[in-house]
Write a protein that holds these residues in place. Sequence first.
Motif, PDB file in Angstrom:
ATOM      1  N   ARG A  29      51.614  59.354  36.782  1.00  0.00           N
ATOM      2  CA  ARG A  29      52.583  58.354  37.119  1.00  0.00           C
ATOM      3  C   ARG A  29      51.834  57.316  37.977  1.00  0.00           C
ATOM      4  NH1 ARG A  29      56.087  63.301  39.365  1.00  0.00           N
ATOM      5  NH2 ARG A  29      57.019  64.006  36.980  1.00  0.00           N
ATOM      6  N   GLU A  30      50.886  57.532  38.830  1.00  0.00           N
ATOM      7  CA  GLU A  30      50.275  56.524  39.356  1.00  0.00           C
ATOM      8  C   GLU A  30      49.621  55.419  38.591  1.00  0.00           C
ATOM      9  OE1 GLU A  30      46.326  57.092  40.429  1.00  0.00           O
ATOM     10  OE2 GLU A  30      46.264  56.013  42.429  1.00  0.00           O
ATOM     11  N   ALA A  31      48.986  55.873  37.439  1.00  0.00           N
ATOM     12  CA  ALA A  31      48.464  55.021  36.362  1.00  0.00           C
ATOM     13  C   ALA A  31      49.767  54.027  35.585  1.00  0.00           C
ATOM     14  CB  ALA A  31      47.742  55.854  35.465  1.00  0.00           C
ATOM     15  N   VAL A  32      50.811  54.785  35.562  1.00  0.00           N
ATOM     16  CA  VAL A  32      51.755  54.053  34.747  1.00  0.00           C
ATOM     17  C   VAL A  32      52.197  52.837  35.664  1.00  0.00           C
ATOM     18  CG1 VAL A  32      54.145  54.195  33.768  1.00  0.00           C
ATOM     19  CG2 VAL A  32      52.416  55.789  33.208  1.00  0.00           C
ATOM     20  N   ALA A  33      52.326  53.325  36.943  1.00  0.00           N
ATOM     21  CA  ALA A  33      52.865  52.312  37.888  1.00  0.00           C
ATOM     22  C   ALA A  33      51.828  51.140  38.062  1.00  0.00           C
ATOM     23  CB  ALA A  33      53.041  52.954  39.360  1.00  0.00           C
ATOM     24  N   ALA A  34      50.515  51.602  38.113  1.00  0.00           N
ATOM     25  CA  ALA A  34      49.543  50.378  38.179  1.00  0.00           C
ATOM     26  C   ALA A  34      49.544  49.598  37.030  1.00  0.00           C
ATOM     27  CB  ALA A  34      48.091  51.041  38.267  1.00  0.00           C
ATOM     28  N   ALA A  35      49.527  50.133  35.770  1.00  0.00           N
ATOM     29  CA  ALA A  35      50.202  49.488  34.590  1.00  0.00           C
ATOM     30  C   ALA A  35      51.023  48.387  34.508  1.00  0.00           C
ATOM     31  CB  ALA A  35      50.053  50.035  33.323  1.00  0.00           C
ATOM     32  N   ILE A  36      52.192  48.935  35.065  1.00  0.00           N
ATOM     33  CA  ILE A  36      53.308  48.077  35.025  1.00  0.00           C
ATOM     34  C   ILE A  36      53.257  47.131  36.153  1.00  0.00           C
ATOM     35  CG2 ILE A  36      55.731  48.198  35.801  1.00  0.00           C
ATOM     36  CD1 ILE A  36      56.041  50.819  34.467  1.00  0.00           C
ATOM     37  N   LEU A  37      52.520  47.457  37.235  1.00  0.00           N
ATOM     38  CA  LEU A  37      52.454  46.365  38.254  1.00  0.00           C
ATOM     39  C   LEU A  37      51.639  45.105  37.803  1.00  0.00           C
ATOM     40  CD1 LEU A  37      52.065  45.340  41.312  1.00  0.00           C
ATOM     41  CD2 LEU A  37      50.164  47.200  41.600  1.00  0.00           C
ATOM     42  N   PHE A  38      50.386  45.507  36.940  1.00  0.00           N
ATOM     43  CA  PHE A  38      49.632  44.361  36.492  1.00  0.00           C
ATOM     44  C   PHE A  38      50.417  43.466  35.710  1.00  0.00           C
ATOM     45  CE2 PHE A  38      46.359  46.733  38.572  1.00  0.00           C
ATOM     46  CZ  PHE A  38      45.530  45.735  38.994  1.00  0.00           C
ATOM     47  N   ALA A  39      51.163  44.276  34.646  1.00  0.00           N
ATOM     48  CA  ALA A  39      51.710  43.338  33.570  1.00  0.00           C
ATOM     49  C   ALA A  39      52.757  42.609  34.119  1.00  0.00           C
ATOM     50  CB  ALA A  39      52.299  44.407  32.690  1.00  0.00           C
ATOM     51  N   LEU A  40      53.813  43.291  35.078  1.00  0.00           N
ATOM     52  CA  LEU A  40      54.775  42.313  35.687  1.00  0.00           C
ATOM     53  C   LEU A  40      54.275  41.065  36.382  1.00  0.00           C
ATOM     54  CD1 LEU A  40      57.209  44.920  36.766  1.00  0.00           C
ATOM     55  CD2 LEU A  40      57.423  43.446  34.918  1.00  0.00           C
ATOM     56  N   ALA A  41      53.250  41.563  37.356  1.00  0.00           N
ATOM     57  CA  ALA A  41      52.504  40.420  37.821  1.00  0.00           C
ATOM     58  C   ALA A  41      52.058  39.354  37.058  1.00  0.00           C
ATOM     59  CB  ALA A  41      51.532  41.042  39.151  1.00  0.00           C
ATOM     60  N   ALA A  42      51.267  39.754  36.128  1.00  0.00           N
ATOM     61  CA  ALA A  42      50.657  38.736  35.182  1.00  0.00           C
ATOM     62  C   ALA A  42      51.784  37.875  34.731  1.00  0.00           C
ATOM     63  CB  ALA A  42      49.923  39.535  34.253  1.00  0.00           C
ATOM     64  N   ALA A  43      52.820  38.561  33.992  1.00  0.00           N
ATOM     65  CA  ALA A  43      53.529  37.860  33.289  1.00  0.00           C
ATOM     66  C   ALA A  43      54.852  37.009  34.312  1.00  0.00           C
ATOM     67  CB  ALA A  43      54.736  38.823  32.628  1.00  0.00           C
ATOM     68  N   GLY A  44      54.702  37.516  35.411  1.00  0.00           N
ATOM     69  CA  GLY A  44      55.561  36.586  36.609  1.00  0.00           C
ATOM     70  C   GLY A  44      54.759  35.353  36.925  1.00  0.00           C
ATOM     71  N   VAL A  45      53.487  35.373  36.969  1.00  0.00           N
ATOM     72  CA  VAL A  45      52.579  34.213  37.269  1.00  0.00           C
ATOM     73  C   VAL A  45      52.814  33.310  36.138  1.00  0.00           C
ATOM     74  CG1 VAL A  45      50.419  33.547  37.908  1.00  0.00           C
ATOM     75  CG2 VAL A  45      51.301  35.357  38.954  1.00  0.00           C
ATOM     76  N   GLN A  46      52.387  33.861  34.970  1.00  0.00           N
ATOM     77  CA  GLN A  46      52.271  32.981  33.794  1.00  0.00           C
ATOM     78  C   GLN A  46      53.529  32.360  33.345  1.00  0.00           C
ATOM     79  OE1 GLN A  46      49.340  32.665  31.765  1.00  0.00           O
ATOM     80  NE2 GLN A  46      50.660  31.334  30.141  1.00  0.00           N
ATOM     81  N   TRP A  47      54.568  32.802  33.506  1.00  0.00           N
ATOM     82  CA  TRP A  47      55.789  32.272  33.023  1.00  0.00           C
ATOM     83  C   TRP A  47      56.901  31.861  34.338  1.00  0.00           C
ATOM     84  CZ3 TRP A  47      54.674  36.824  29.868  1.00  0.00           C
ATOM     85  CH2 TRP A  47      54.183  36.546  28.540  1.00  0.00           C
ATOM     86  N   ARG A  48      56.199  31.898  35.477  1.00  0.00           N
ATOM     87  CA  ARG A  48      56.962  31.581  36.683  1.00  0.00           C
ATOM     88  C   ARG A  48      58.106  32.209  36.833  1.00  0.00           C
ATOM     89  NH1 ARG A  48      54.116  28.188  39.559  1.00  0.00           N
ATOM     90  NH2 ARG A  48      52.625  26.892  38.439  1.00  0.00           N
ATOM     91  N   LEU A  49      58.454  33.557  36.583  1.00  0.00           N
ATOM     92  CA  LEU A  49      59.729  34.239  36.710  1.00  0.00           C
ATOM     93  C   LEU A  49      59.607  35.313  38.016  1.00  0.00           C
ATOM     94  CD1 LEU A  49      59.585  35.751  33.150  1.00  0.00           C
ATOM     95  CD2 LEU A  49      61.110  33.939  33.928  1.00  0.00           C
ATOM     96  N   PRO A  50      60.127  34.781  39.018  1.00  0.00           N
ATOM     97  CA  PRO A  50      60.187  35.490  40.381  1.00  0.00           C
ATOM     98  C   PRO A  50      60.794  36.722  40.066  1.00  0.00           C
ATOM     99  CG  PRO A  50      61.340  33.169  40.542  1.00  0.00           C
ATOM    100  CD  PRO A  50      61.036  33.376  39.221  1.00  0.00           C
ATOM    101  N   ALA A  51      61.701  37.050  39.320  1.00  0.00           N
ATOM    102  CA  ALA A  51      62.270  38.554  39.009  1.00  0.00           C
ATOM    103  C   ALA A  51      61.100  39.508  38.748  1.00  0.00           C
ATOM    104  CB  ALA A  51      63.158  38.315  37.944  1.00  0.00           C
ATOM    105  N   PHE A  52      60.284  38.888  37.810  1.00  0.00           N
ATOM    106  CA  PHE A  52      59.255  40.016  37.469  1.00  0.00           C
ATOM    107  C   PHE A  52      58.212  40.099  38.622  1.00  0.00           C
ATOM    108  CE2 PHE A  52      58.483  39.757  32.783  1.00  0.00           C
ATOM    109  CZ  PHE A  52      59.703  39.736  32.409  1.00  0.00           C
TER     110      PHE A  52
END
Lengths: 280, 222
Positions: free
Chosen positions: A84-107
């Motif tokens: 679960r820790e690894a999954v949370a980390a993967a989601i954290l990285f994916a969402l943060a990258a997507a949020g920065v890339q497409w400027r999506l505050p919700a992400f």
Amino acid sequence: MRFGDVHQRYWDWRAACNFMFGGTGGSLMFLTAAASYPESPPGLLGLVSLIIVGAGLALVWLEIGRPGRFLNVFLNFRTSWMTREAVAAAILFALAAAGVQWRLPAFIGLAGLAGLAFLYCQAMMLRASKGVPAWRLPAILPLVMSTGLSEGAGLLLLLFALTPAVPAWLSAVLLALTVLRAWAWWSYKAGLAGANAVRSGPQVLAGVHATMLIFGVALPLILLVSALGAPGAALHLNSIAAALVVLSGWYVKFAIVTRAARLQGYALARPRGPAAARPA
Amino acid sequence: MTRYVMVADLDRCVGCQTCAAACRQAYATEPGVQWRKVLDFEFGEYPDVQRVFVPVGCQHCADPPCMHVCPSTATGRRDDGIVTIDYDLCIGCAYCAVACPYQARSKVDRPAYAHGDEPTELERMQSNEKRIGVSQKCTFCAERIDDGLARGLTPGTDVDATPVCVNSCIAEALHFGDIDDPESKVSRLLARYNQFRMHEELGTEPGFYYLWNNRETARSQA
């Protein structure tokens, strides 16, 4: 009658660093997202969060015996807090990258929640370690959570101190979290003593307690309260307090993972009569 | 159902370590790694002192914490109660080792030999590269049991279907069998003598029973 307990030798400073950095980085992401929502936070803050979390995970990767199989860590979401820790980390990285890339505050906001989930998973990882009495105590959960959040708030304040605009509420949050962490530390320490844990655990933590008391509780609180009455020096006082909160939190987690981690040991129990032989 | 368990009679164990030696002979575990250990424990105060030898190892729990924490599903539990490790899945994180309350697990990160850098003949014959960098522990000799069952033998009764530590015990202190079979030797022993399981308060439901303090019971039944 307990005997034969030894210190665990499987998780060393590298694992400890994952708990130190992961807690700080995960909560920094959470607080960063919360502080700026609904806007996107400064990219630097998110980047620092990810670097810190990534550094902890990289150190753990160096510790495992078969690093080439690291993807197998995702196979047991049903019961393993490490998965679960690894999954949370993967989601954290994916969402943060997507949020920065497409400027999506919700992400970014969701990445903050993933950071908090990552911190929770780390606390539960220790809680599920039945072989180490100093880790499996219920009080480990509020301790790891509160110190992670305190460290995140401390680091956020330090990073904001580099900019012209430090949010006024941040020192108040740090003050509240430091008080919460002090309560969690005392609860943990009392729980460990009351649990009749392996003898060296409380002994190790008695030494840690003095350091925590001075540098993790008293000094930060004095500095944070003093800053309220001295606006001119507030930035410096708050920054020193924040640094102390971060470093003392790391120190406590390092000590718990590497020094207070005696295994359960063996025990002879009072024998029961033959009628009780079969399990329920 | 079948649940294989081990019974160690602490009133009979003489601490000779033959079981530990037999296990190492069978599996050529690396130096410092013992799947079966016999601990020598003294307690009390002079002149009322007792000494007891306690065989330990994986307790093959019904609710094994090692299995729950394992992130890779390498640790599993068979229908017959034996807790297993799939060496091909294990990532060597050692989470299971800190989750086990019985200090039953080991991890060796690089090949090691008893006498320096070169393996002995036995070590060369029995070396298992799959065990390097992953978690390892007692298997209750699962392969022997499976092989014996395939040949119609009864684990715990027939030598070829029974763990090597039990076969090697010179004092008949170790016993093995199916606790769900009321006629098995382990069931009969547990029905007759005082016993305990280690760390039961942790809820692991170990499959390893200790008979202890039965001298008075035996004397009264004689």
